[in-house]
Design a protein around this motif. Sequence first.
Motif, PDB file in Angstrom:
ATOM      1  N   UNK A   1       7.252  26.530  -6.548  1.00 15.30           N
ATOM      2  CA  UNK A   1       7.526  28.382  -5.813  1.00 15.30           C
ATOM      3  C   UNK A   1       8.142  28.642  -6.356  1.00 15.30           C
ATOM      4  N   UNK A   2       9.460  28.250  -6.055  1.00 13.20           N
ATOM      5  CA  UNK A   2      11.347  28.496  -6.048  1.00 13.20           C
ATOM      6  C   UNK A   2      11.668  28.884  -7.416  1.00 13.20           C
ATOM      7  N   UNK A   3      10.639  28.716  -8.611  1.00 12.22           N
ATOM      8  CA  UNK A   3      11.300  28.205 -10.458  1.00 12.22           C
ATOM      9  C   UNK A   3      12.366  27.764 -10.430  1.00 12.22           C
ATOM     10  N   UNK A   4      12.300  26.652  -9.413  1.00 11.85           N
ATOM     11  CA  UNK A   4      13.146  25.330 -10.003  1.00 11.85           C
ATOM     12  C   UNK A   4      12.562  24.835 -11.026  1.00 11.85           C
ATOM     13  N   UNK A   5      13.220  24.242 -12.147  1.00  7.38           N
ATOM     14  CA  UNK A   5      13.065  23.263 -13.055  1.00  7.38           C
ATOM     15  C   UNK A   5      12.055  22.592 -12.886  1.00  7.38           C
ATOM     16  N   UNK A   6      11.013  22.191 -12.837  1.00  9.59           N
ATOM     17  CA  UNK A   6      10.343  20.882 -12.614  1.00  9.59           C
ATOM     18  C   UNK A   6      10.199  19.494 -13.183  1.00  9.59           C
TER      19      UNK A   6
ATOM     20  N   UNK B   1       0.505  -1.183   0.220  1.00 11.95           N
ATOM     21  CA  UNK B   1      -0.021   0.045  -0.080  1.00 11.95           C
ATOM     22  C   UNK B   1       0.649   1.600  -0.503  1.00 11.95           C
ATOM     23  N   UNK B   2       2.345   0.822   0.130  1.00  8.36           N
ATOM     24  CA  UNK B   2       2.795   2.316   0.337  1.00  8.36           C
ATOM     25  C   UNK B   2       4.375   2.439  -0.785  1.00  8.36           C
ATOM     26  N   UNK B   3       3.702   1.568  -2.062  1.00  8.92           N
ATOM     27  CA  UNK B   3       4.459   1.713  -2.982  1.00  8.92           C
ATOM     28  C   UNK B   3       4.163   3.082  -3.752  1.00  8.92           C
ATOM     29  N   UNK B   4       3.851   3.561  -3.978  1.00 11.33           N
ATOM     30  CA  UNK B   4       3.168   4.759  -5.000  1.00 11.33           C
ATOM     31  C   UNK B   4       4.499   5.399  -5.473  1.00 11.33           C
ATOM     32  N   UNK B   5       5.802   5.842  -4.750  1.00 15.34           N
ATOM     33  CA  UNK B   5       6.753   6.280  -4.943  1.00 15.34           C
ATOM     34  C   UNK B   5       7.560   5.981  -6.313  1.00 15.34           C
ATOM     35  N   UNK B   6       7.255   5.135  -6.420  1.00 14.19           N
ATOM     36  CA  UNK B   6       7.696   3.820  -7.778  1.00 14.19           C
ATOM     37  C   UNK B   6       7.358   4.516  -9.127  1.00 14.19           C
ATOM     38  N   UNK B   7       6.001   5.239  -9.029  1.00 17.85           N
ATOM     39  CA  UNK B   7       5.981   5.755 -10.026  1.00 17.85           C
ATOM     40  C   UNK B   7       5.246   7.228 -10.246  1.00 17.85           C
ATOM     41  N   UNK B   8       6.072   7.692  -9.131  1.00 15.15           N
ATOM     42  CA  UNK B   8       6.078   8.876  -9.104  1.00 15.15           C
ATOM     43  C   UNK B   8       6.337  10.016  -9.911  1.00 15.15           C
ATOM     44  N   UNK B   9       7.459   9.853 -10.243  1.00 13.90           N
ATOM     45  CA  UNK B   9       8.356   9.932 -10.760  1.00 13.90           C
ATOM     46  C   UNK B   9       7.811  10.715 -12.600  1.00 13.90           C
ATOM     47  N   UNK B  10       6.778   9.472 -13.060  1.00 11.59           N
ATOM     48  CA  UNK B  10       7.061   9.460 -14.208  1.00 11.59           C
ATOM     49  C   UNK B  10       5.321  10.418 -14.228  1.00 11.59           C
ATOM     50  N   UNK B  11       4.631   9.748 -13.382  1.00 11.00           N
ATOM     51  CA  UNK B  11       3.223  10.656 -12.281  1.00 11.00           C
ATOM     52  C   UNK B  11       3.248  11.876 -12.787  1.00 11.00           C
ATOM     53  N   UNK B  12       4.508  12.226 -12.387  1.00  4.80           N
ATOM     54  CA  UNK B  12       3.899  13.867 -11.798  1.00  4.80           C
ATOM     55  C   UNK B  12       5.144  14.591 -12.502  1.00  4.80           C
ATOM     56  N   UNK B  13       6.106  14.127 -14.042  1.00  2.00           N
ATOM     57  CA  UNK B  13       6.591  14.643 -14.859  1.00  2.00           C
ATOM     58  C   UNK B  13       5.057  14.755 -15.986  1.00  2.00           C
ATOM     59  N   UNK B  14       4.018  13.681 -16.037  1.00  4.20           N
ATOM     60  CA  UNK B  14       2.727  14.289 -17.186  1.00  4.20           C
ATOM     61  C   UNK B  14       2.208  14.991 -16.893  1.00  4.20           C
ATOM     62  N   UNK B  15       2.657  15.961 -15.442  1.00  2.00           N
ATOM     63  CA  UNK B  15       1.659  17.188 -14.764  1.00  2.00           C
ATOM     64  C   UNK B  15       2.906  18.020 -14.499  1.00  2.00           C
ATOM     65  N   UNK B  16       3.649  18.233 -15.908  1.00  2.00           N
ATOM     66  CA  UNK B  16       5.026  19.321 -15.031  1.00  2.00           C
ATOM     67  C   UNK B  16       4.117  20.028 -16.064  1.00  2.00           C
ATOM     68  N   UNK B  17       3.531  20.591 -16.522  1.00  2.00           N
ATOM     69  CA  UNK B  17       2.860  21.421 -18.024  1.00  2.00           C
ATOM     70  C   UNK B  17       2.275  22.336 -16.752  1.00  2.00           C
ATOM     71  N   UNK B  18       1.373  21.380 -15.449  1.00  2.00           N
ATOM     72  CA  UNK B  18       0.358  22.092 -14.485  1.00  2.00           C
ATOM     73  C   UNK B  18       1.783  22.775 -13.412  1.00  2.00           C
ATOM     74  N   UNK B  19       2.821  21.879 -13.609  1.00  2.00           N
ATOM     75  CA  UNK B  19       3.517  23.472 -12.307  1.00  2.00           C
ATOM     76  C   UNK B  19       4.267  23.930 -13.297  1.00  2.00           C
TER      77      UNK B  19
END
Length: 950
Positions: free
Chosen positions: A593-598, A425-443
């Motif tokens: 928020x700090x302008x780091x290139x997500x 139940x605690x392995x969401x971190x495995x897929x998180x980088x790819x999932x968040x990359x797909x949301x990069x435009x939102x960031x």
Amino acid sequence: MNPVRELQNHGQAVWLDFLARGFIARGDLKHLVDNDGVRGVTSNPSIFEKAIGSSDEYDSAIARILDKGDRSVAGLYEQLAVEDIQHAADVLRPVYDRLHGADGFVSLEVSPYLANDTKATIVEAKRLWKSVDRKNLMIKVPATPEGLPAIRHLISEGISINITLLFSQKVYVEVAEAFLSGLQEYVRHGGDPSHVASVASFFVSRIDTAVDKQLDEKIAQANDPAEKARLTTLKGRIAIANARLAYQDYKRLFSSDDWKRLEAQGARPQRLLWASTGTKNKDYSDVLYVEELIGRDTVNTIPPATLEAFRDHGRLRDSLQENLDEARQALASLAEAGISLDAITRDLVKQGVQLFDDAADKLLGAVARKRAKILGSAIGQQTLSLDPAMAKSVAAQAEDWRAAGTIRKLWQHDKSVWTGADEDKWLGWLASPAAEFDRAADYEDYARRVKKQKFTDAVVLGMGGSSLGPEVLATTFAKTAGFPKLHVLDSTDPAQIRALEAAIDVARTVFIVSSKSGGTTEPNALKDYFHARVAKAIGADKAGHRFIAVTDPGSSLDKEATKLGYARTFHGDPAIGGRYSVLSPFGLVPAATAGINVTGLLRNALAMVRSCGAEVPPHDNPGVQLGLAMGLAGREGRDKVTILSSRKIADFGAWAEQLIAESTGKEGKGLIPIDGESLGDASLYGNDRFFVDIRTAGEDDAAHDEKLRALENAGHPVVRIVMNSIDQIGQEFFRFEMAVAVAGAILGINPFDQPDVEAAKIRTRELTAAFEKTGRLPNEEPALSTARFDLYTDDVNARALREKGADGDLSSWLKAHFARTEPGDYVALLAYIARDDKHISDLQRMRLAVRDREKVATCAEFGPRFQHSTGQAYKGGPDSGVFLQITTDDARDLTIPGRKISFSVIKAAQARGDFDVLTRRGRRALRVHLKGDLRSGLSQLGDAITGALN
């Protein structure tokens, strides 16, 4: 006459059991098609491993693919394989067209890892069929129990199938029936069966190898010469007999009324294909399994060496239906001898799957190494310097993990990798980088909106995983022009809160309230405090717009953010624990928020995700290698993971410290991270150390490197990690997340819970509840009270210290306390004071004095933040800690709007709650409470420690 070419006159097609890019490009395959009449090609992981892993002919193709963007190792291999299959199919397409689809096929195998997974086999087969996009393709599917329904389903969708790993007559009948059933289904739905082809690959030589081994054992045991002779006559005969009788099943099945109805509609029979026809036993003819299995409507898939041999001296005859009675008698005699052919064939299927697994591992390992070599400095470089015994242990464990497919299980969320509790139940971190990359435009859109607001500062209000990741980003990356300066506040110390408030313009600051549960004490108190400050500065009606919430869906913070009109709420993934959350909104929102290139941060992180992927074998998987080494070293007593971070990434160790300690320190086991302890001479360290040195390229430090080499020469394990630049910090986040998850498995614990952190929180809540009820914290009696110091501990510790000489002064108590350290212990200074440069320096001097005198590992921590970090290991890990807690009376308190309790009281309750749990767990713990001026109190404490150590 060319015997190979003449086989077609006997009704048998020759397929080549080999494929390689250069072989096709040079025209060698076309030459065999034109001159030997080769009508097909098969491939498997073993073939591709030899082609890709044993030469450099694929290097330029891999470089070309990677030049267009990084790929996973499996994706990289698949693209190479698909291209090769397409090229081979194109060479054979004229054969396919000339024979109107009766032959000219190329086979591509689904991943052997899916041999026992029907659904996944179907999905991959359909994807490969679409990717190759050639009519003369066959998808290879193994004849496992799970493969049979997949075969039927795929045939029913009009996909041509090569069934592999077939040994048994009984299973062959099931395979043929699956083909017939699938074809009937396809026709029922309007499909044209003339476009569907299939072969059943019946393995031959492996049967003789397995049978002969058992026959040799029986022969060695037999006393009767006649019995020995009878058993000897069976050697080298069983595989051919088995195949000939399977061919009789073929003739029966494909002369039935059901088949005739399909044939009338244009269906083609599923031909028997003789596989594994290279002779394994040198006592047998090198063309045995070609000469003895010649018959109509069959295929022989021949490796290059056997093909050359048959071309040279093969003899042609219609042999497949010869001596059928003798074949039946041979199988009967084998059974009479007590050898079960059914059992052998079942084992051969299992062995075949494992052999293909092994070959796939070797193949993907080779691709992983080539990818890493070509990408070079685009991936942080890791080297492990281990003594021979530890290196051997790591290599053996890596092989065990490879053979068991443990990395694939980990990526499949299989909790059996750990304790079988709730790890899945605690392995969401495995897929998180790819999932968040797909949301990069939102960031990026969010970051643009922040920039428009012209904020001067941004403050993260959080604890543990919600604060330490953002803190690494804040201290590693320079302030981005036009964006606010990023700060992190994870303390209830009034002086530290006041210092942060003085450093910002509250009216032009955005606050990020970060809490997964929404119920954590510290961020909630800080949120209330700063909301009141913002309301006072810009008006209560506008205050909510200066706050961002990062929390899990449905939390109390989620609800309050809506109620207070927060500018935005970002939801985390409930399947990601706090310490694994830096590459999720909990780290990425502060970064944006700090302008780091997500986008860049995640793109870099994904390179490491791919390097640590499910398909990358342990020997070539950097995160797994680090985790195995850490875990095994910990089991052998080297459980003090000493993190040495270079100047540009100096704060990385604090994040890694939390990840390691909170994940592994429980059930009396664990790794104790040592961060911030400057590197000393090799003589200062015991056999409990494991060193990790992480830096960016170009940060050369000759003295530091010399000390590292001295450590290696002294036999200490040293891991060196070199990032090309700070932009690769995301890679290190993921490398360490994977490593710690692996180390947890080696240690046999659940790396995703934190039971002892919860214990301290519970005790703190009990104390704060008592304050809210009575207006004061419960009384406590000091073991020693002086004008400048009060000492506290429980009765057990007090008696032990007095027995060692503790009397009426501070130094005697400290001397007795430090005298309790043993080799392999560590000393932790736990200071509930403001965390600033001066106090950090003060604690550093104290800890190094202890290290240099006692030659033990040391920790210097600030409360309450360490409670959400190393506090887990201190209470739940191995009982090797000697703890000195430092508290003080705050010169000035801070009230919290809407609450009876102040920050000073919260901090005091946290310190006492923490200490109570330590002593209740039987830890060696002493608390020194500084009275009066803090600066002079710390100075006197430092002097007392120095004196106690002399």
